[in-house]
Design an enzyme around this catalytic site. Structure first.
Site, PDB file in Angstrom:
ATOM      1  N   LYS A  97       0.874  -1.172   0.000  1.00  0.00           N
ATOM      2  CA  LYS A  97       0.000   0.000   0.000  1.00  0.00           C
ATOM      3  C   LYS A  97       0.909   1.219   0.000  1.00  0.00           C
ATOM      4  CE  LYS A  97      -3.249   2.729   2.603  1.00  0.00           C
ATOM      5  NZ  LYS A  97      -3.781   3.046   3.949  1.00  0.00           N
ATOM      6  N   GLY A 186     -10.849   7.805   6.214  1.00  0.00           N
ATOM      7  CA  GLY A 186     -11.923   8.742   6.502  1.00  0.00           C
ATOM      8  C   GLY A 186     -13.256   8.145   6.859  1.00  0.00           C
ATOM      9  N   ASN A 207      -9.262   1.915   9.784  1.00  0.00           N
ATOM     10  CA  ASN A 207      -8.496   1.549  10.971  1.00  0.00           C
ATOM     11  C   ASN A 207      -9.052   2.249  12.207  1.00  0.00           C
ATOM     12  OD1 ASN A 207      -4.911   1.179  11.609  1.00  0.00           O
ATOM     13  ND2 ASN A 207      -6.593   1.063  13.023  1.00  0.00           N
ATOM     14  N   THR A 208      -8.979   3.587  12.215  1.00  0.00           N
ATOM     15  CA  THR A 208      -9.299   4.351  13.419  1.00  0.00           C
ATOM     16  C   THR A 208     -10.713   4.105  13.916  1.00  0.00           C
ATOM     17  OG1 THR A 208      -7.791   6.070  12.620  1.00  0.00           O
ATOM     18  CG2 THR A 208      -9.281   6.669  14.410  1.00  0.00           C
TER      19      THR A 208
END
Length: 257
Positions: A97, A186, A207-208
């Site tokens: 990535k 996002g 992820n977050t």
């Protein structure tokens, strides 16, 4: 499942969900989240998580998913190229990535550095997954450089804003109908993932939103279900929006009083 998932560099994934491995409260929570998510891919940042040692790498391998090393934290093509080469040696995979960050506040990709790094890495046999914007000109340059996948952002990394530019993403998807695309960054809610899949994207990466949720495993499961629902909905050919009301009950044969 309705629809036919596209292959990523010849690999057809079991799930349209890709999940990051950073910011979890503990390794046990990370493992529980992946188990609940059924994610097909784990992204790992060599620069930001490399100090955790062999135990971390062994845990990632034990997840039993495809590993997608990440050049997160790189701000130049040279940094990203070097990091990608190290990742290939460590993880024994050509997948990378590719991130080349150009703006400190928005973490927007540097289009010039991204294209430079993509050209070098594709020529070296890497399967490049470029983190990019919805810019169609840049997308075409990346495809011409050898990228067989595009990863446009939904919104700035970690913002949780969802799909900031739906028009731009929709037109990008339409412009490259044969290129697998992943909405990357996002996404804050499962509904954002469903929206991306309904638009015809092939996977979502986040992820977050999972790692920092109050219950990461439950949130991972919710994202998995939402992504799958969106994928099925897209394959079912959903109706187009209308400006006017249209009755769902026909009046043909109705008795008029």
């Amino acid at each position: 499942m309705t629809g036919h998932p596209r292959a990523f560099y010849g690999v057809t994934l079991d799930s349209p969900l890709m999940l990051g491995t950073a910011q979890y409260p503990s390794p046990a929570v990370l493992q529980a989240a992946f188990q609940a998510s059924g994610a097909s891919v784990a992204t790992v940042s060599l620069r930001r998580e490399g100090g955790q040692g062999q135990a971390f790498w062994q845990m990632i391998r034990a997840l039993g998913v495809h590993v997608l090393p990440n050049t997160a934290g790189c701000h130049s093509a040279r940094e990203a190229i070097t990091t990608a080469r190290m990742a290939r040696e460590l993880f024994e995979t050509d997948w990378i990535k590719l991130e080349v960050i150009g703006h400190a506040d928005t973490l927007q990709p540097d289009p010039f550095g991204l294209l430079e790094a993509a050209q070098v890495l594709a020529a070296e046999g890497f399967a490049v997954f470029p983190y990019t914007t919805e810019d169609q000109v840049l997308a075409q340059r990346l495809v011409d450089a050898g990228c067989q996948v595009l990863m446009p952002w939904g919104a700035p990394i970690g913002s949780g804003l969802g799909l900031n530019n739906r028009y731009g993403l929709k037109t990008l998807r339409a412009a490259f109908p044969d290129i697998p695309m992943v909405i990357d960054a996002g996404l804050g809610l499962p509904s954002h993932a469903a929206q991306a899949m309904e638009m015809g994207f092939d996977a979502v990466l986040l992820n977050t939103a999972v790692a920092q949720a109050g219950d990461p495993a439950a949130m991972a499961r919710a994202f998995a279900l939402a992504a799958q629902a969106g994928q099925i909905a897209h394959g079912a050919d959903p109706m187009d929006p209308r400006d006017m009301a249209a009755p769902s009950t026909p009046v043909l044969g109705k008795a008029w009083l």
